[in-house]
Scaffold this active site. Sequence first.
Site, mmCIF file in Angstrom:
data_model
loop_
_atom_site.group_PDB
_atom_site.id
_atom_site.type_symbol
_atom_site.label_atom_id
_atom_site.label_comp_id
_atom_site.label_asym_id
_atom_site.label_seq_id
_atom_site.Cartn_x
_atom_site.Cartn_y
_atom_site.Cartn_z
ATOM 1 N N THR A 1 -6.656 -5.138 2.474
ATOM 2 C CA THR A 1 -6.278 -4.727 1.123
ATOM 3 C C THR A 1 -4.879 -4.143 1.180
ATOM 4 O O THR A 1 -4.501 -3.540 2.173
ATOM 5 C CB THR A 1 -7.220 -3.649 0.573
ATOM 6 O OG1 THR A 1 -7.291 -2.592 1.522
ATOM 7 C CG2 THR A 1 -8.591 -4.200 0.303
ATOM 8 N N CYS A 2 -4.229 -4.196 0.074
ATOM 9 C CA CYS A 2 -2.766 -4.081 -0.041
ATOM 10 C C CYS A 2 -2.101 -3.026 0.841
ATOM 11 O O CYS A 2 -1.289 -2.251 0.388
ATOM 12 C CB CYS A 2 -2.338 -3.904 -1.483
ATOM 13 S SG CYS A 2 -0.612 -4.313 -1.704
ATOM 14 N N ALA A 3 -2.480 -2.978 2.127
ATOM 15 C CA ALA A 3 -1.526 -2.425 3.078
ATOM 16 C C ALA A 3 -0.534 -3.543 3.351
ATOM 17 O O ALA A 3 0.494 -3.340 3.959
ATOM 18 C CB ALA A 3 -2.214 -1.997 4.348
ATOM 19 N N GLY A 4 -0.893 -4.717 2.972
ATOM 20 C CA GLY A 4 0.000 -5.847 3.179
ATOM 21 C C GLY A 4 0.149 -6.626 1.915
ATOM 22 O O GLY A 4 0.053 -6.112 0.855
ATOM 23 N N LEU B 1 1.300 -0.670 0.181
ATOM 24 C CA LEU B 1 2.691 -1.023 -0.142
ATOM 25 C C LEU B 1 2.945 -1.129 -1.640
ATOM 26 O O LEU B 1 4.076 -1.380 -2.055
ATOM 27 C CB LEU B 1 3.058 -2.351 0.521
ATOM 28 C CG LEU B 1 3.105 -2.342 2.055
ATOM 29 C CD1 LEU B 1 3.371 -3.747 2.601
ATOM 30 C CD2 LEU B 1 4.170 -1.384 2.563
#
Lengths: 121, 384
Positions: A118-121, B341
């Site tokens: 999940t939106c760590a990337g 992010l």
Amino acid sequence: MAKAEEPRPLSGHPNRKVRTIAGSQIVFDGEGFLRNPEDWSEEMARLLAAESGLKEWGEIHWQVIRFMRAYYFQHGRAPMNRDLKAGVKMTLMDLEALFPGGIRGGARRVAGLPNPKTCAG
Amino acid sequence: MREPIIYLDNAATTFPKPRAVLEQMLEIYSRMGVSPGRGSYDLAVEAEGLVQETRRKVAALFRAPDADHVIFAQNATDALNLALQGIVRPGDHVLSTRLEHNSVLRPLYHLRQRGWIEYDLVPFDGEGFVDPDAIALGIKSNTRLVVVCHASNVLGTVQTIPEIGRICAERGVPLIIDAAQSAGVIPIDMEGWEVAGVAFTGHKSLLGPTGIGGLALDPKLEIASTRFGGTGVDSKSLVHTQTFPHRLEAGTVNLLGIIGLSAGIDFLLAEGIEAVHTHEMRLLDRLYEGLSQIDRVQVFGQLGDPSRHVGLLTLNIKEISPEDAGMILDADFNIAARTGLHCAPLVHERFGTYPHGAVRFSLGPFNTLGEIDRTLEAMAMIAR
């Protein structure tokens, strides 16, 4: 403790590494998470924990790892936050302190669960 | 019983929605949830009337020149895709900024990979502001379009769009702004600022549901259809309708979303945009001050002039990954925050928080000072 070689690049997969642990070739991602949770073993868990700087491996660590793996294989995903807290019978602040690397980079990685995307990337 | 959640992810979507918005969606859609503008029966005409009335509300909100040039889309990303793909031509140059969300970065990258365009991204300073002079210097002879995010979804900084708009107008280059984080909390004056297009979403500070957003355009802007289909107009022709708003809309519009957007705008105007912004900035100021007292907490960017900021900030706790911090906030303190992010990787590159990102607290009209104090207590415990 399992014998293990240093990770080396996996040909054709720039973001993966392979290492031989206890005679088996095991594939990890670039952050050291297992690609296949089925490849996990208790020996590997001790090795990964030791490499991460865990000084004393105790029953409490096993309880966390067993819960995380049982939940993962029952539900097809890592435990949600409140399920994790209830399952490990401690606050997530305490869990954070229990493993070097914390919850994600410590407990989850040592338990052999996949890298969360999940939106760590 | 569990304590109510402290919801600090309003930059992703505001929650909860005003009760009046939900009630109107249910009431109106129950009464006339038909296909707007596609039939001659009274309900269809009435539904179309509501859609047109909502276009007028949006146009008035953004001081857009013409309600017929308010195009409905799914969200700001969808609207930005409509704009970028409809405006640029092969050989064009596009100028944007390193503050952008992937809603701009990815379409630009896609168009460049297709060989259609080149683009440049203007940097921002350590506080999160783009220098308008850098925009002026970045415009080339073949620059077709300038795209700038009005308010950063990572730093909360509001760009000087009036100045950038003047620069673009002087050079004859249309300016599109991404108002995903500003619409509803920062007044927007399309005509006064010489902005050619405003991409907005309905589910953030406009307090509507997810799935509705749009694009308000200057009628002078040249833009082509990039999706084609039924419009309820000129059905005998295989050529997609070229009059506005149908030129950029294909298929049945999201009537339920439009009802919610309309009700959200009504609620917001009754509360007052400035009052909502003042409330959120008062909370943000308390949050920022409190976090600044916690040794292991690093807040990115600074709070300066409140008129140049929206109600969000981003931080990290030393030696705790942002993802873990988010999990702890959720499970141990019942606080919902966004980690990672934030779909704006270049901002995190600038602050050294790439690739794992940071923790974002974003405020909404229903947050309270008490919630901010409880959040500060939680942060102090996590970071002790």
